[in-house]
Design a protein around this motif. Structure first.
Motif, PDB file in Angstrom:
ATOM      1  N   UNK A   3       0.832  -1.200   0.000  1.00  0.00           N
ATOM      2  CA  UNK A   3       0.000   0.000   0.000  1.00  0.00           C
ATOM      3  C   UNK A   3       0.876   1.263   0.000  1.00  0.00           C
ATOM      4  N   UNK A   4       2.005   1.172   0.751  1.00  0.00           N
ATOM      5  CA  UNK A   4       2.925   2.332   0.786  1.00  0.00           C
ATOM      6  C   UNK A   4       3.478   2.618  -0.600  1.00  0.00           C
ATOM      7  N   UNK A   5       3.834   1.551  -1.290  1.00  0.00           N
ATOM      8  CA  UNK A   5       4.387   1.716  -2.641  1.00  0.00           C
ATOM      9  C   UNK A   5       3.342   2.332  -3.573  1.00  0.00           C
ATOM     10  N   UNK A   6       2.111   1.850  -3.429  1.00  0.00           N
ATOM     11  CA  UNK A   6       1.030   2.398  -4.249  1.00  0.00           C
ATOM     12  C   UNK A   6       0.859   3.888  -3.983  1.00  0.00           C
ATOM     13  N   UNK A   7       0.975   4.212  -2.722  1.00  0.00           N
ATOM     14  CA  UNK A   7       0.796   5.626  -2.350  1.00  0.00           C
ATOM     15  C   UNK A   7       1.928   6.495  -2.915  1.00  0.00           C
ATOM     16  N   UNK A   8       3.144   5.972  -2.810  1.00  0.00           N
ATOM     17  CA  UNK A   8       4.297   6.719  -3.338  1.00  0.00           C
ATOM     18  C   UNK A   8       4.172   6.872  -4.848  1.00  0.00           C
ATOM     19  N   UNK A   9       3.733   5.793  -5.500  1.00  0.00           N
ATOM     20  CA  UNK A   9       3.565   5.844  -6.953  1.00  0.00           C
ATOM     21  C   UNK A   9       2.515   6.871  -7.336  1.00  0.00           C
ATOM     22  N   UNK A  10       1.423   6.872  -6.581  1.00  0.00           N
ATOM     23  CA  UNK A  10       0.337   7.809  -6.881  1.00  0.00           C
ATOM     24  C   UNK A  10       0.828   9.261  -6.694  1.00  0.00           C
ATOM     25  N   UNK A  11       1.561   9.479  -5.601  1.00  0.00           N
ATOM     26  CA  UNK A  11       2.071  10.827  -5.327  1.00  0.00           C
ATOM     27  C   UNK A  11       3.020  11.281  -6.440  1.00  0.00           C
ATOM     28  N   UNK A  12       3.864  10.349  -6.827  1.00  0.00           N
ATOM     29  CA  UNK A  12       4.847  10.703  -7.845  1.00  0.00           C
ATOM     30  C   UNK A  12       4.190  10.929  -9.209  1.00  0.00           C
ATOM     31  N   UNK A  13       3.182  10.153  -9.461  1.00  0.00           N
ATOM     32  CA  UNK A  13       2.442  10.330 -10.720  1.00  0.00           C
ATOM     33  C   UNK A  13       1.803  11.706 -10.765  1.00  0.00           C
ATOM     34  N   UNK A  14       1.217  12.098  -9.615  1.00  0.00           N
ATOM     35  CA  UNK A  14       0.584  13.412  -9.558  1.00  0.00           C
ATOM     36  C   UNK A  14       1.615  14.517  -9.779  1.00  0.00           C
ATOM     37  N   UNK A  15       2.834  14.265  -9.275  1.00  0.00           N
ATOM     38  CA  UNK A  15       3.867  15.300  -9.377  1.00  0.00           C
ATOM     39  C   UNK A  15       4.422  15.425 -10.793  1.00  0.00           C
ATOM     40  N   UNK A  16       4.370  14.341 -11.547  1.00  0.00           N
ATOM     41  CA  UNK A  16       5.061  14.371 -12.840  1.00  0.00           C
ATOM     42  C   UNK A  16       4.136  14.232 -14.041  1.00  0.00           C
ATOM     43  N   UNK A  17       2.835  14.120 -13.844  1.00  0.00           N
ATOM     44  CA  UNK A  17       1.962  13.787 -14.980  1.00  0.00           C
ATOM     45  C   UNK A  17       1.946  14.884 -16.028  1.00  0.00           C
ATOM     46  N   UNK A  18       1.937  16.162 -15.591  1.00  0.00           N
ATOM     47  CA  UNK A  18       1.870  17.238 -16.587  1.00  0.00           C
ATOM     48  C   UNK A  18       3.197  17.395 -17.317  1.00  0.00           C
ATOM     49  N   UNK A  19       4.254  17.019 -16.591  1.00  0.00           N
ATOM     50  CA  UNK A  19       5.567  17.058 -17.233  1.00  0.00           C
ATOM     51  C   UNK A  19       5.670  15.993 -18.327  1.00  0.00           C
ATOM     52  N   UNK A  20       4.928  14.927 -18.113  1.00  0.00           N
ATOM     53  CA  UNK A  20       4.993  13.821 -19.069  1.00  0.00           C
ATOM     54  C   UNK A  20       4.285  14.124 -20.388  1.00  0.00           C
ATOM     55  N   UNK A  21       3.349  15.046 -20.343  1.00  0.00           N
ATOM     56  CA  UNK A  21       2.551  15.297 -21.550  1.00  0.00           C
ATOM     57  C   UNK A  21       3.420  15.703 -22.746  1.00  0.00           C
TER      58      UNK A  21
END
Lengths: 238, 339
Positions: A3-21
């Motif tokens: 669950x911790x890993x999922x949370x870290x992944x989700x946080x990181x995704x939120x931080x980098x998603x617009x950069x990924x576009x």
């Protein structure tokens, strides 16, 4: 996945998603643009969808044009890796690591989870460049003697991006102090080698190559860390 | 007896008709010369007179100058001695080692490492049988070991084959350097017509067939393209022509190496025997007709096609190892710093 890993992944995704576009758009579009430009430069059209427009072009011209234009892909890989690494730690630095301290995990495990999360996010641009490479090579008629290498190209991109990502992640994981220590350490190492090698030669008769050569070949030659950048980045090759 | 008023025919001053004018001309000339000489002497005389007036001061000045020159001379001699002693010390420290490996004389300013000697010995051993009795053509070939700051450029007019290592891969780089110098020496020992046919190429190295494949596959020339598309006659025509046919030196090197490999022991010696042209030499070396040589060569370079996927796989292995190291660094090298 915990669950911790999922949370870290989700946080990181939120931080980098617009950069990924923009990165994903570049990863899909650049391979196609490069192949089209190379075929046009080589003096022909290899459009499989328009057989009437197809004309013979010379493999050396195509390879030459691709070699020139493909220099952009190592940069794209480096930018992709660096952007995701910096995005991974940017949020932590800005909030003074309060969120990370609040988590019931040791720091080393937290860093490892972030590293994994970033590596997983890197799969998104990798998938994009595979799609771009596939579209670029599937849409053209490859001249005899040449082959398309979309998979090898994608693998090289992933490795190069991962390497830059891990390097930048390791630097950004710490503080400015750590970054300075690594940087100054590298410079000192080169300086010591610059003085030490002549001393070794004069007093012990040991001949070694110069520090600059050492650094260059160590980094870019086999089995150096950046060897993957030195190989062929051609989408179409012999 | 000649009349005094007769013209002086056949003598000097023949234009004189009378003795009086001639004497006048002679006197005028003598006076003019004397005047000119005296005019030229006047400055010298005046300088001597001036020097005589200033003799004591000039003597002192000249004496001072001589003293200063003597001091400068002493300084110069001292510097010469220092330079000579430094050069002697430099030469004493700069040992020149020589070692005979096969027909090659290895020259170095520092003792050659065991790895270098082993690399040259191994590369030569791999070609000894191929060279056979032609080894005498390599007698006196000098290999200069240049891996330090003291570089061997030439030895009394002898060509020195440069053994330089730029990589950091140790023995692998030594092997490549040894291969390079030995194949260069063997290439230079070829007859002129063969060297012209090679068009700047050399005896094949490990990568020769791979490069040949790349060059042939990407060639713009119709003959080379047909050769690549399995037309043996085109291969022979493209390869055995002059350099104007456009087949790259890499491709020719690859064919030469293949002929030598086919010929086995003594193939190099047969290659340099008298023959009409390059194709006859290659056939002699291989011990079979040139068409057979070209056909088997074509099959060989097809097998030498560069494996792009393999290079990525190798890079991937090392990248993963470096990634593991960087991950450890990220996990352990820092601590959280607040504020």
């Amino acid at each position: 996945m915990t669950r911790a890993m999922t949370e870290v992944l989700r946080t990181q995704w939120l931080a980098s998603r617009w950069l990924l576009v923009p990165i994903v758009l570049l990863c899909i579009g650049l391979p196609q643009a490069v192949v089209r430009l190379a075929t046009r430069y080589a003096g022909g059209s290899l459009d499989r969808l328009n057989p009437g427009m197809t004309s013979e072009i010379g493999p050396p011209l195509l390879i030459g044009a691709l070699e020139g234009l493909s220099a952009i892909f190592p940069f794209l890989a480096a930018i992709t890796g660096a952007a995701i690494a910096l995005a991974a730690w940017n949020w932590d630095h800005r909030t003074n690591h309060v969120y990370a301290l609040a988590l019931p995990v040791p720091r080393s495990r937290y860093a490892l989870m972030k590293l994994w999360a970033g590596a997983l996010i890197l799969l998104v641009p990798t998938l994009a460049i595979w799609i771009g490479a596939w579209l670029a090579t599937a849409g053209v008629m490859i001249p005899d003697g040449l082959r398309a290498y979309p998979l090898a190209f994608t693998a090289r991109f992933l490795l190069a991006a991962l390497l830059i990502y891990a390097t930048m992640f390791a630097l950004a994981a710490g503080t400015i102090r750590t970054t300075l220590v690594i940087f100054i350490g590298s410079v000192l190492l080169l300086m010591v080698m610059g003085v030490g090698l002549p001393l070794l030669h004069d007093h012990l008769g040991v001949d070694l190559i110069t520090p600059l050569q050492t650094a260059w070949y160590t980094m870019l030659g086999w089995p150096g860390p950046f060897e993957v950048f030195g190989g062929s980045w051609l989408l179409i090759d012999v | 007896m000649q009349h005094p008023h007769e013209p002086h025919i056949g003598r000097e001053w023949s234009h004189c008709t009378r003795p009086q004018p001639c004497q006048t001309h002679r006197c005028s000339a003598i006076i003019a010369i004397a005047v000119l000489l005296s005019l030229g002497a006047i400055p010298d005389l005046s300088a001597q007179m001036q020097a005589a007036r200033e003799a004591p001061a000039a003597r002192e000045a000249l004496g001072a100058r001589i003293d200063s020159l003597a001091a400068e001379h002493k300084t110069y001699i001292r510097e010469i001695h220092v330079r000579d002693s430094l050069r002697a010390e430099y030469n004493a420290r700069l040992r020149t080692d020589t070692m005979l490996i096969g027909p090659f004389l290895l020259v170095s300013h520092t003792p050659a490492s065991d790895d270098v000697v082993a690399a040259i010995r191994d590369e030569w051993a791999a070609r000894t049988a191929m060279v056979g009795p032609a080894v005498s053509r390599l007698d006196g070939v000098v290999i200069g070991l240049n891996v330090g700051t003291h570089v061997i450029r030439g030895l009394a007019g002898t060509k020195v084959y440069d053994f330089s290592v730029w990589g950091a891969n140790g023995r692998a780089d030594y092997r490549r350097a040894a291969e390079r110098v030995i194949t260069s020496a063997l290439t230079d020992a070829l007859p002129e017509d063969m060297r012209n046919w090679l068009d700047g190429g050399s005896l094949g190295t490990r990568d020769a067939h791979r490069w040949a494949y790349r060059h042939l596959a990407t060639s713009n020339l119709p003959q080379a393209q047909r050769c690549f598309a399995r037309e043996p006659q085109s291969c022979a025509a493209a390869l055995m022509g002059t350099h104007a046919s456009g087949v790259s030196a890499h491709t020719r090197s690859s064919l030469l190496q293949h002929a030598l490999d086919l010929g086995g022991d003594g193939s190099y010696a047969r290659l340099i025997e008298d023959a009409s042209d390059a194709s006859a030499r290659l056939a002699n070396a291989a011990g079979r007709p040139i068409n057979d040589v070209v056909l088997s060569w074509r099959a060989t370079i097809q097998d030498a096609r560069p494996n792009v996927n393999a290079s990525v796989a190798r890079a991937g292995f090392w990248t993963l190892i470096w990634l593991a190291g960087l991950a450890l660094l990220a996990m352990r090298s820092t601590r959280w710093r607040l504020g």
